[in-house]
Design an enzyme around this catalytic site. Structure first.
Site, PDB file in Angstrom:
ATOM      1  N   GLU A 178       0.861  -1.193   0.000  1.00  0.00           N
ATOM      2  CA  GLU A 178       0.000   0.000   0.000  1.00  0.00           C
ATOM      3  C   GLU A 178       0.889   1.232   0.000  1.00  0.00           C
ATOM      4  OE1 GLU A 178      -2.626   0.534   3.362  1.00  0.00           O
ATOM      5  OE2 GLU A 178      -3.501  -1.459   3.169  1.00  0.00           O
ATOM      6  N   GLU A 234     -13.568   5.215   0.404  1.00  0.00           N
ATOM      7  CA  GLU A 234     -14.384   4.247   1.157  1.00  0.00           C
ATOM      8  C   GLU A 234     -15.053   4.951   2.330  1.00  0.00           C
ATOM      9  OE1 GLU A 234     -12.206   0.281   1.615  1.00  0.00           O
ATOM     10  OE2 GLU A 234     -10.684   1.558   0.701  1.00  0.00           O
ATOM     11  N   LYS A 276     -14.805   3.794   6.296  1.00  0.00           N
ATOM     12  CA  LYS A 276     -13.555   3.603   7.032  1.00  0.00           C
ATOM     13  C   LYS A 276     -13.554   4.506   8.255  1.00  0.00           C
ATOM     14  CE  LYS A 276      -9.801   2.079   5.604  1.00  0.00           C
ATOM     15  NZ  LYS A 276      -8.416   1.920   5.161  1.00  0.00           N
ATOM     16  N   GLU A 297      -8.739   9.032   5.985  1.00  0.00           N
ATOM     17  CA  GLU A 297      -8.949   7.588   5.791  1.00  0.00           C
ATOM     18  C   GLU A 297     -10.019   7.295   4.740  1.00  0.00           C
ATOM     19  OE1 GLU A 297      -7.559   4.668   7.012  1.00  0.00           O
ATOM     20  OE2 GLU A 297      -5.940   6.011   7.607  1.00  0.00           O
TER      21      GLU A 297
END
Ligand SMILES: *[C@@H]1O[C@H](CO)[C@@H](O)[C@H](O)[C@H]1NC(C)=O
Ligand SMILES: *[C@@H]1O[C@H](CO)[C@@H](O)[C@H](O)[C@H]1NC(C)=O
Length: 391
Positions: free
Chosen positions: A273, A327, A330, A336
Site C-alpha cells: 500500500e 471508502e 472507514k 482515511e
C-alpha cells in the site's frame, strides 16, 4: 455570424482531422499495460458492483489487484481476465488458521473454486498484524502462514500461489538514513522466523508505506517536494553514499536494510500500500487533491519507467496504490475515507492521466469501452470543426 464563414471551416478541414488523428494516437499511447497494482478496498456502502469495477479496471489496463478478503463476487467478476490477485486473510481468522485442516478448508473454499478462471497469485495472511499488539495475532501469524502454505502444497497450488503478510511501516524502529533501517526490538522474535519462511518459500515481504504520515506529523521539517517525488536536492546516506530524492524509495531501502540486519539479502520487498489522501481533517496538513494528484502521477511515472531504488536499482519497484475508491465507512480521520483515485460513481477524484471508464451496467466491457471512446472522440472532432467554423 458563423454562417458567412462556412467556407473557411471547409478549407481548414485538414486541421481538425489532424487533431483527431493526434487524439487517436494519444488514445493508443494511453492504453498501455500499467504494471502497477491497486488496492480494491470495500469498506463502503456505495461502491459499484464488482462486474462494473472489472470493466473499470480493464479500461485502466491495471494488471494487479489486492483485496483485503477473498470476496467471491469479485473473484468471479474477474474470471478470464489477465488481472492478478493478492487475496487477503482477515486478522481475526489467524488463530483458527494455524490449524492445518482449517487452513486447508480455507484454501478449498476461497482459492480452489476460482483459480482456474481468476489469476490468484498470492495470499496475504493478515494486514498490519503487529500494530494491534495482541498476542493472539502476533503469535499466530507465522503458524497461520505456514499452514496456508502447506495447504497450498497439499492441493498442488503452491507453484501458482504464494504466501505472505502485509506489514505497517511502524514495525521499523529506525528508517533514516535508509542504511540504518531496523525492525523494532520487541518484534524481532517474530519477524526473524517470518523472514526465514519468506526465504524458504521465496515469497516477497510486503510493507505499507505512507510518506504522507511522516509529512503530516512534521510539515515544517520535511520537504513537500521530497515526499511528492518533485525535483529537490534530496540527501545522501552517509554510510552508503547513495543519494535519495524521494521518501518512498528511502523507506523501501530502509526495509531492505532492516531485513539485511537480520541476515537476509534474498527477500524482495514490495509495497502493498502507498497513496495520498485528497482530503483530511484541518490538522492533516497536505491532504489535498493537488498533492494526491502529484504523488500518484509521479509514482505511476516511476513505475512505468521501471525504476528501482538507489540500493536496488535493478529491481523495479512493485507497488499497489491505495486505493481504487474512496471508502465512506472507514473509521478514523477524514483522510482515511479519501485515498481513492475514484469516487464510487466512477468519476476520478483528480486527473492522473489514466483513462478509466465505469460502465452504467455490466456488459461486455471491452467493446463498449472502445465505442464509448469513439463517441467521445467523434464529439471532440465535431466540436473542433464547429469552433473553427466560428472564427
Ligand atoms: C493493455 O496493455 C497491453 C500491453 O501494452 C495491450 O496489449 C492491450 O491492448 C491493452 N489493453 C487495453 C484494453 O488497453
Ligand atoms: C504491548 O502490550 C504489552 C502488554 O500486553 C505491553 O507491555 C507492551 O508495552 C505493548 N507494546 C507496545 C509496543 O505498545
Amino acid at each position: 455570424m458563423p454562417s458567412n464563414r462556412l467556407p473557411m471551416a471547409t478549407s481548414s478541414f485538414f486541421f481538425p482531422l489532424l487533431l483527431l488523428l493526434l487524439t487517436f494516437s494519444d488514445l493508443f499511447v494511453q492504453t498501455r499495460s500499467l504494471n502497477f497494482g491497486i488496492n480494491y478496498g470495500q469498506m463502503a456502502d456505495n461502491l459499484p458492483s464488482p462486474s462494473r469495477v472489472a470493466a473499470l479496471i480493464k479500461s485502466l489496463n491495471v494488471t494487479k489487484i489486492k483485496l483485503y478478503d477473498s470476496d467471491p463476487n469479485v473473484l468471479s467478476a474477474f474470471s478470464n481476465s489477465d488481472v492478478e490477485f493478492i487475496i487477503g486473510v482477515r486478522n481475526e481468522d489467524l488463530p483458527s488458521l494455524r490449524d492445518p485442516s482449517k487452513a486447508q478448508s480455507w484454501v478449498q473454499q476461497h482459492v480452489q473454486p476460482y483459480i482456474s478462471q481468476t489469476k490468484i497469485t498470492c495470499i496475504a495472511v493478515g494486514n498490519e498484524v503487529f500494530d494491534y499488539n495482541l498476542s493472539q495475532l502476533t503469535v499466530n501469524l507465522l503458524p497461520a502462514m505456514q499452514s496456508m502454505y502447506n495447504a497450498l502444497v497439499n492441493l498442488g497450488l503452491a507453484q501458482q500461489v504464494t504466501v505472505t503478510s502485509a506489514h505497517s511501516y511502524k514495525i521499523l524502529a529506525s528508517s533514516f538514513p535508509p542504511s540504518s533501517g531496523a525492525f523494532r526490538q520487541d518484534l524481532i522474535q517474530y519477524i526473524q522466523p517470518i523472514l526465514s519462511f519468506h526465504s524458504q518459500i521465496k515469497s516477497p515481504f510486503l510493507i505499507n508505506a505512507y510518506p504522507f504520515f511522516a509529512y503530516k506529523d512534521n510539515p515544517d521539517q520535511i520537504s513537500l517536494n521530497y515526499v511528492l517525488f518533485q525535483p529537490n536536492s534530496g540527501s545522501i546516506d552517509p554510510i552508503t553514499n547513495l543519494h535519495y530524492d524521494n521518501m518512498l524509495f528511502a523507506q523501501i531501502d530502509a526495509v531492505y536494510a532492516a531485513i539485511k540486519r537480520l541476515g537476509h539479502t534474498d527477500i524482495e520487498v514490495k509495497i502493498s500500500e502507498t497513496g495520498w489522501p485528497s482530503k483530511g481533517d484541518p490538522d492533516e496538513v497536505g491532504a489535498t487533491p493537488q498533492n494526491a494528484e502529484t504523488y500518484n502521477s509521479n509514482l505511476l511515472r516511476k513505475i512505468e519507467q521501471k525504476q528501482g531504488t538507489p540500493a536496488n536499482p535493478s529491481v523495479p519497484i512493485d507497488i499497489f496504490v491505495f486505493a481504487l475508491f474512496n471508502e465512506n465507512l472507514k473509521p478514523g480521520p477524514v483522510s482515511e475515507r479519501n485515498y481513492g483515485l475514484y469516487y464510487p460513481d466512477g468519476n476520478p477524484v483528480y486527473n492522473i492521466g489514466l483513462q478509466g471508464y465505469l460502465p452504467e451496467m455490466s456488459f461486455d466491457s471491452k467493446s463498449n469501452v472502445l465505442s464509448f471512446n469513439l463517441v467521445v472522440y467523434i464529439f471532440t472532432f465535431l466540436l473542433f470543426t464547429w469552433e473553427l467554423s466560428r472564427q
